[in-house]
Scaffold this active site. Structure first.
Site, PDB file in Angstrom:
ATOM      1  N   GLU A 168       0.818  -1.202   0.000  1.00  0.00           N
ATOM      2  CA  GLU A 168       0.000   0.000   0.000  1.00  0.00           C
ATOM      3  C   GLU A 168       0.860   1.263   0.000  1.00  0.00           C
ATOM      4  O   GLU A 168       1.889   1.313   0.669  1.00  0.00           O
ATOM      5  CB  GLU A 168      -0.791  -0.042   1.305  1.00  0.00           C
ATOM      6  CG  GLU A 168      -2.081   0.659   1.285  1.00  0.00           C
ATOM      7  CD  GLU A 168      -2.801   0.410   2.606  1.00  0.00           C
ATOM      8  OE1 GLU A 168      -3.118  -0.747   2.917  1.00  0.00           O
ATOM      9  OE2 GLU A 168      -3.013   1.389   3.316  1.00  0.00           O
ATOM     10  N   CYS A 175       3.393   8.226   1.624  1.00  0.00           N
ATOM     11  CA  CYS A 175       3.707   7.270   2.681  1.00  0.00           C
ATOM     12  C   CYS A 175       4.040   5.935   2.008  1.00  0.00           C
ATOM     13  O   CYS A 175       3.209   5.389   1.283  1.00  0.00           O
ATOM     14  CB  CYS A 175       2.490   7.138   3.593  1.00  0.00           C
ATOM     15  SG  CYS A 175       2.673   5.909   4.885  1.00  0.00           S
ATOM     16  N   CYS A 190       4.640  -7.361   8.704  1.00  0.00           N
ATOM     17  CA  CYS A 190       5.582  -6.828   9.701  1.00  0.00           C
ATOM     18  C   CYS A 190       5.715  -7.825  10.840  1.00  0.00           C
ATOM     19  O   CYS A 190       4.710  -8.349  11.331  1.00  0.00           O
ATOM     20  CB  CYS A 190       5.093  -5.490  10.234  1.00  0.00           C
ATOM     21  SG  CYS A 190       6.231  -4.743  11.414  1.00  0.00           S
ATOM     22  N   CYS A 207       2.793  -5.234  16.723  1.00  0.00           N
ATOM     23  CA  CYS A 207       2.198  -4.373  17.750  1.00  0.00           C
ATOM     24  C   CYS A 207       0.707  -4.687  17.859  1.00  0.00           C
ATOM     25  O   CYS A 207       0.055  -4.977  16.850  1.00  0.00           O
ATOM     26  CB  CYS A 207       2.405  -2.907  17.409  1.00  0.00           C
ATOM     27  SG  CYS A 207       4.152  -2.506  17.246  1.00  0.00           S
ATOM     28  N   CYS A 245      -2.009  -2.736  15.558  1.00  0.00           N
ATOM     29  CA  CYS A 245      -1.705  -2.393  14.171  1.00  0.00           C
ATOM     30  C   CYS A 245      -2.197  -3.441  13.167  1.00  0.00           C
ATOM     31  O   CYS A 245      -2.024  -4.636  13.379  1.00  0.00           O
ATOM     32  CB  CYS A 245      -0.197  -2.216  14.039  1.00  0.00           C
ATOM     33  SG  CYS A 245       0.344  -1.915  12.359  1.00  0.00           S
ATOM     34  N   CYS A 282      -2.490   3.161   7.443  1.00  0.00           N
ATOM     35  CA  CYS A 282      -1.701   2.354   6.508  1.00  0.00           C
ATOM     36  C   CYS A 282      -1.815   0.882   6.874  1.00  0.00           C
ATOM     37  O   CYS A 282      -1.766   0.514   8.035  1.00  0.00           O
ATOM     38  CB  CYS A 282      -0.233   2.746   6.598  1.00  0.00           C
ATOM     39  SG  CYS A 282       0.188   4.033   5.461  1.00  0.00           S
TER      40      CYS A 282
END
Ligand code: SAH
Ligand code: SF4
Length: 351
Positions: A92, A105, A112, A116, A119, A339
């Site tokens: 994205e 961005c 990832c 977290c 997220c 995001c």
């Protein structure tokens, strides 16, 4: 055939690559100009470049490795692009309009690994790192979109805040920075670039030593270890006692203030006591606190956005303590919030 993206080479790397293959020194500058100033998308359009050189480039590199999957435009002018990589992965990229210019961005990894708890990007484990070329090409795709719109607008700012942990893809991210900063190319000033990290302390030292003069933002999100570990499990391995000295080192080396990001989660980290504790943690450091309204993620229903009153009260406590801070303005909330959310939604639909 999966050719490497030509956007992944710094001008120095391209010069060396061509020199080693018998092409004279000025050739790389010519190619670079076609790529970043005239912005062609096919080698055959590089009119004045020697035929042998073009053939060589064509055999080894590709100009287009991303394909547009979807594009959503919001009422405030934000545009969200979803791209397919050559291997089919989705990433994205977001274009945002500000008073001071146009920022993009970018994504640095497919998924990832930091995970977290609030997220959307961390919901899916990292598949792979993006190459420097795939990161640069995101900027180029947005710039080509602007070229097509025809208002003569240019991408002026970059935030590395998309999917992924940039410091977990360090070398490619640094090459990306070299390429977009290059005055012969996109010429985006280092002060117009912000890299955000969840706080990989060792990499912060390494980054400081490179003296790139870009802005560094740290995802802090909590004023003490107990709470930070609860919402960001990376804090167990890298607690505040390791992170804060790394932050100090960056401030000292770069002679710049640092940004501390703080997402406000209702009744979790948004109380006045937290603000007071945060002010004490920051103390006299040269820091700017960016208070971020939380964008709810379906899978993380334990978190809600703080109400306006709590946000303002939090801000007041910081201000009273002499802390430099602001509340982040949101972009494109009518299309798909933070995001990683558009991508995760698309992946869920496909399943
Ligand atoms: N991995 C890096 C950069 C990408 S995340 C990092 O964590 O810093 C960029 C920023 O978006 C981080 O500050 C992150 O905490 C924040 N963020 C993630 N999910 C969010 C959400 N649902 N709402 C608001 N901000 C979010
Ligand atoms: Fe990864 Fe950043 Fe999301 Fe944490 S906030 S899971 S580090 S992308």
């Amino acid at each position: 055939m999966n050719l490497e993206s030509i956007y992944g080479l710094t001008s120095e790397q391209l010069t060396t690559w061509l020199l080693e293959r018998g092409h004279k020194k000025g050739r790389a500058a010519q190619v670079w100009d076609w790529l970043y100033r005239k912005r062609v998308t096919d080698f055959s359009e590089m009119k004045d470049v020697n035929k042998d050189c073009l053939q060589l480039l064509q055999e080894h590199f590709s100009i287009q490795t991303l394909t547009e999957h979807t594009k959503q435009e919001s009422a405030d002018g934000t545009v969200k692009f979803l791209f397919n990589l050559k291997d089919g992965s989705l990433i994205e990229t977001v274009l945002m309009r500000h008073k001071y210019g146009l920022s993009v961005c970018v994504t640095t990894q497919v998924g990832c690994n930091i995970g977290c708890s609030f997220c959307a990007s961390g919901l899916l484990k990292k598949d792979r790192d993006l190459s420097s070329g795939e990161i640069v090409e995101q900027i180029m795709k947005v710039q080509l979109h602007l070229d097509q719109v025809g208002q003569g607008e240019k991408v002026s700012h970059i935030v590395i805040m998309g999917i992924g942990e940039p410091f977990d893809n360090f070398k490619n991210m640094v090459d990306f920075l070299e390429i977009v900063k290059d005055q012969k190319g996109l010429e985006i000033g280092p002060r117009h670039i912000t890299v955000s990290t969840s706080g990989l302390a060792e990499k912060i030292y390494e980054f400081a030593d490179l003296k790139l003069q870009v802005n560094l933002a740290i995802s802090l999100h909590a004023p003490n270890d107990e709470l930070r570990t609860r919402i960001m499990k990376i804090n167990r391995a890298i607690p505040l006692s390791k992170l804060m000295p790394a932050i100090d080192y960056y401030i000292e080396k770069s002679n710049r203030r640092i940004t501390l990001e703080y997402i406000l989660l209702k009744d979790v980290n948004d109380q006045k006591e937290h603000a007071q504790e945060l002010a004490e943690l920051i103390g006299g450091r040269r820091a700017y606190v960016n208070l971020i309204p939380y964008n709810p993620v379906d899978e993380h229903s334990q978190y809600q956005r703080s109400d306006e009153q709590s946000v303002l009260a939090f801000y007041d406590v910081l201000k009273k303590n002499g802390i430099n801070c602001g509340i982040r303005i949101e972009h494109g909330t009518d299309i798909d919030a933070a995001c990683g959310q558009l991508r995760s939604k698309q992946i869920k639909q496909a399943k």
